[in-house]
Motif scaffolding. Structure first.
Motif, PDB file in Angstrom:
ATOM      1  N   LEU A 202       9.539   5.449   4.788  1.00 45.29           N
ATOM      2  CA  LEU A 202      10.600   4.467   4.986  1.00 45.29           C
ATOM      3  C   LEU A 202      11.013   3.757   3.695  1.00 45.29           C
ATOM      4  CD1 LEU A 202       9.303   2.872   8.314  1.00 45.29           C
ATOM      5  CD2 LEU A 202      11.284   4.381   8.036  1.00 45.29           C
ATOM      6  N   ILE A 203      10.300   4.056   2.599  1.00 43.06           N
ATOM      7  CA  ILE A 203      10.628   3.389   1.334  1.00 43.06           C
ATOM      8  C   ILE A 203      11.992   3.863   0.845  1.00 43.06           C
ATOM      9  CG2 ILE A 203      10.017   3.212  -1.115  1.00 43.06           C
ATOM     10  CD1 ILE A 203       7.089   3.315  -0.257  1.00 43.06           C
ATOM     11  N   GLY A 204      12.882   2.917   0.559  1.00 37.33           N
ATOM     12  CA  GLY A 204      14.186   3.253   0.003  1.00 37.33           C
ATOM     13  C   GLY A 204      14.381   2.539  -1.309  1.00 37.33           C
ATOM     14  N   ASP A 205      13.687   2.984  -2.320  1.00 38.05           N
ATOM     15  CA  ASP A 205      13.710   2.277  -3.602  1.00 38.05           C
ATOM     16  C   ASP A 205      14.648   2.915  -4.622  1.00 38.05           C
ATOM     17  OD1 ASP A 205      12.324   4.556  -4.094  1.00 38.05           O
ATOM     18  OD2 ASP A 205      10.444   3.594  -4.681  1.00 38.05           O
TER      19      ASP A 205
ATOM     20  N   VAL B 294       0.840  -1.198   0.000  1.00 36.27           N
ATOM     21  CA  VAL B 294       0.000   0.000   0.000  1.00 36.27           C
ATOM     22  C   VAL B 294       0.875   1.248   0.000  1.00 36.27           C
ATOM     23  CG1 VAL B 294      -1.744   1.309   1.273  1.00 36.27           C
ATOM     24  CG2 VAL B 294      -1.889  -1.181   1.173  1.00 36.27           C
ATOM     25  N   ALA B 295       1.896   1.249   0.843  1.00 33.42           N
ATOM     26  CA  ALA B 295       2.796   2.404   0.910  1.00 33.42           C
ATOM     27  C   ALA B 295       3.477   2.645  -0.430  1.00 33.42           C
ATOM     28  CB  ALA B 295       3.835   2.189   2.016  1.00 33.42           C
ATOM     29  N   ARG B 296       3.891   1.562  -1.099  1.00 30.89           N
ATOM     30  CA  ARG B 296       4.536   1.706  -2.403  1.00 30.89           C
ATOM     31  C   ARG B 296       3.571   2.276  -3.437  1.00 30.89           C
ATOM     32  NH1 ARG B 296       7.235  -3.154  -1.051  1.00 30.89           N
ATOM     33  NH2 ARG B 296       5.630  -4.397  -2.117  1.00 30.89           N
ATOM     34  N   GLN B 297       2.344   1.754  -3.458  1.00 33.28           N
ATOM     35  CA  GLN B 297       1.360   2.277  -4.411  1.00 33.28           C
ATOM     36  C   GLN B 297       1.075   3.750  -4.162  1.00 33.28           C
ATOM     37  OE1 GLN B 297      -2.210  -0.133  -5.406  1.00 33.28           O
ATOM     38  NE2 GLN B 297      -1.312  -1.694  -4.086  1.00 33.28           N
TER      39      GLN B 297
END
Length: 452
Positions: free
Chosen positions: A422-425, A393-396
């Protein structure tokens, strides 16, 4: 036996007043019966962490089957269930009226009810679930308390983690000096007697979260309803009991249901609808309470009279039409998370329909569990799991590029925002962080120019 059922899911009342409900031998037999069906099916592998834990447990057994799994190893499976109801409502082909009669969430609830009866619920968990007491007391020290519970204050959060088991990085909702009930009494919005829905009357069930933590949700709902000619009263006799239900304290939930249903009865008798501001609370009033007290007439009437706030506004739009005056949002792009307890109400994507009422809105809908699960996701032992479950969900939400993030479940919205941070992409950081709006009803209020 048939592979799966095509009939709509139905549900049996909880037999919690029968002593056999708490018989540990009978409970273990039912756990093994249902776990064996789940192990052979595995459709729910990508929901909450209960199912991966179950499947991993069975796969690691000496013969790869449930009969060589020890009963003491079932507890982590139960602990991972957030009672979101998604397995029951969206995945499982074996729910009633199917002959397998499988109700995984209520089985987890039964296990917790046995634990509660044995006095095995942690003291801190019991105290944290007393939302009305905590909200009333916190109001006296709100600024200091909110400072101490802010994630930025590592020392204070470290002490809190040790004292009551709330993870130091988990968002904790702030408390307010003045509740929604108190604010609404001080300043009621003017009723639009020329609006299409004039003549409707509704009680707004404040819910503990909107009352003590984010009154802006209630104020927005009240203003939008008044704009559309709906005469409202704010009634809040007691918390719906969802935090207690999560701990298996079914009798306490039943007492809360009786209290609220009795308080709402005079209003329902006078022709008022009942509106709940938070999906979990709407689900309790509509579905869980009638299963806990199936013989209680007040509870039955309340269940039939209750709507979720998004559901209610959409019903006005369909039947009478909304009052004119909605304008496009300044920040037009919206990513909407449809909460699990909204989906469990089996009413369709009402929040999506609600936001679509705003002219020219650019909307992306995300229909997947945020991983938060109420207070469950704040606990030290669950926070990392909650982030893992909610990562898709966070990524979307992050990849949507929308200016606004919102969820029907306010706590889920904050949890999604944490997951996004917190996403580290490897992608470039956003030029501007999206605005987090606690509930879609606030977007309707903004579109009307009615911001609280």
């Amino acid at each position: 036996m048939s592979e799966g059922g095509l009939a709509a899911p139905s549900r049996h009342p909880l037999d919690w007043r029968n002593q056999e409900f708490y018989d540990e031998t009978k409970l273990d037999a039912e756990l093994r019966r249902i776990f064996d069906i789940c192990h052979g099916c595995r459709r729910c592998f990508n929901l909450c962490d209960s199912f991966p834990r179950l499947f991993d447990l069975v796969d690691a057994a000496p013969n790869g089957e449930l009969d060589t799994v020890e009963s003491k190893d079932f507890k982590p499976i139960v602990d991972a269930c957030t009672l979101c109801d998604m397995c029951y409502m969206t995945k499982c082909p074996y729910v009633p009226p199917h002959e397998f009669n499988l109700d995984f969430p209520h089985l987890m609830l039964r296990y917790r009810a046995v634990e509660a009866k044995k006095g095995e619920v942690e003291f801190a968990d019991r105290e944290l679930a007393k939302t009305d007491r905590n909200g009333a007391l916190a109001a006296y020290v709100a600024p200091l308390g909110n400072w101490a519970t802010d994630c930025a204050h590592k020392t204070a959060r470290g002490l809190l983690e040790k004292a009551v088991g709330l993870h130091r990085r988990a968002f904790l909702p702030p408390y307010q000096l003045k509740s929604f009930v108190a604010r609404e009494k001080a300043s009621s919005p003017a009723l639009n007697r020329e609006a299409p829905a004039f003549g409707r009357k509704a009680v707004i069930y404040a819910t503990c979260y909107a009352n003590y933590n984010e009154p802006v949700i209630g104020l927005a709902a009240s203003a939008v309803l008044a704009k559309n000619g709906v005469e409202t009263e704010i009634v809040y006799p007691h918390c719906c009991g969802m935090p207690m239900l999560e701990q298996g304290a079914i009798e306490e939930v039943a007492n809360a249901a009786k209290t609220v249903a009795a308080a709402m009865k005079p209003w329902i008798d006078k022709g008022y609808d009942v509106i709940a501001l938070v999906p979990s609370c709407a689900l309790m009033l509509k579905t869980e309470w009638p299963l806990i007290l199936p013989e209680d007439e007040d509870v039955k009437h309340l269940s039939k009279a209750t709507s979720d706030i998004s559901e209610y506004i959409v019903a006005i739009a369909r039947k009478e039409g909304l009052a004119p005056g909605l304008s496009a949002l300044e920040r037009g792009g919206v990513a909407l998370h449809v909460s699990c307890h909204s989906r469990a109400q089996n009413m369709g994507q009402k929040a999506r329909e609600l936001i679509k009422l705003i002219p020219g809105v650019d909307l992306q809908v995300i229909e997947r569990c945020s991983g938060h699960g109420g207070a469950w996701g704040c606990k030290t032992e669950n926070f990392e799991t909650a982030l893992k479950v909610g990562a898709p969900v966070a990524r979307q939400a992050a990849q949507s590029g929308k200016a606004v993030i919102t969820s029907e479940c306010p706590l889920a919205g904050h949890h999604i925002a944490q997951g996004m941070a917190l996403i580290g992409d490897g992608e470039r950081p956003r030029v501007a962080a999206p605005e987090l709006v606690a509930h879609p009803i606030q977007l309707i209020a903004k579109a009307y120019g009615l911001e609280a």
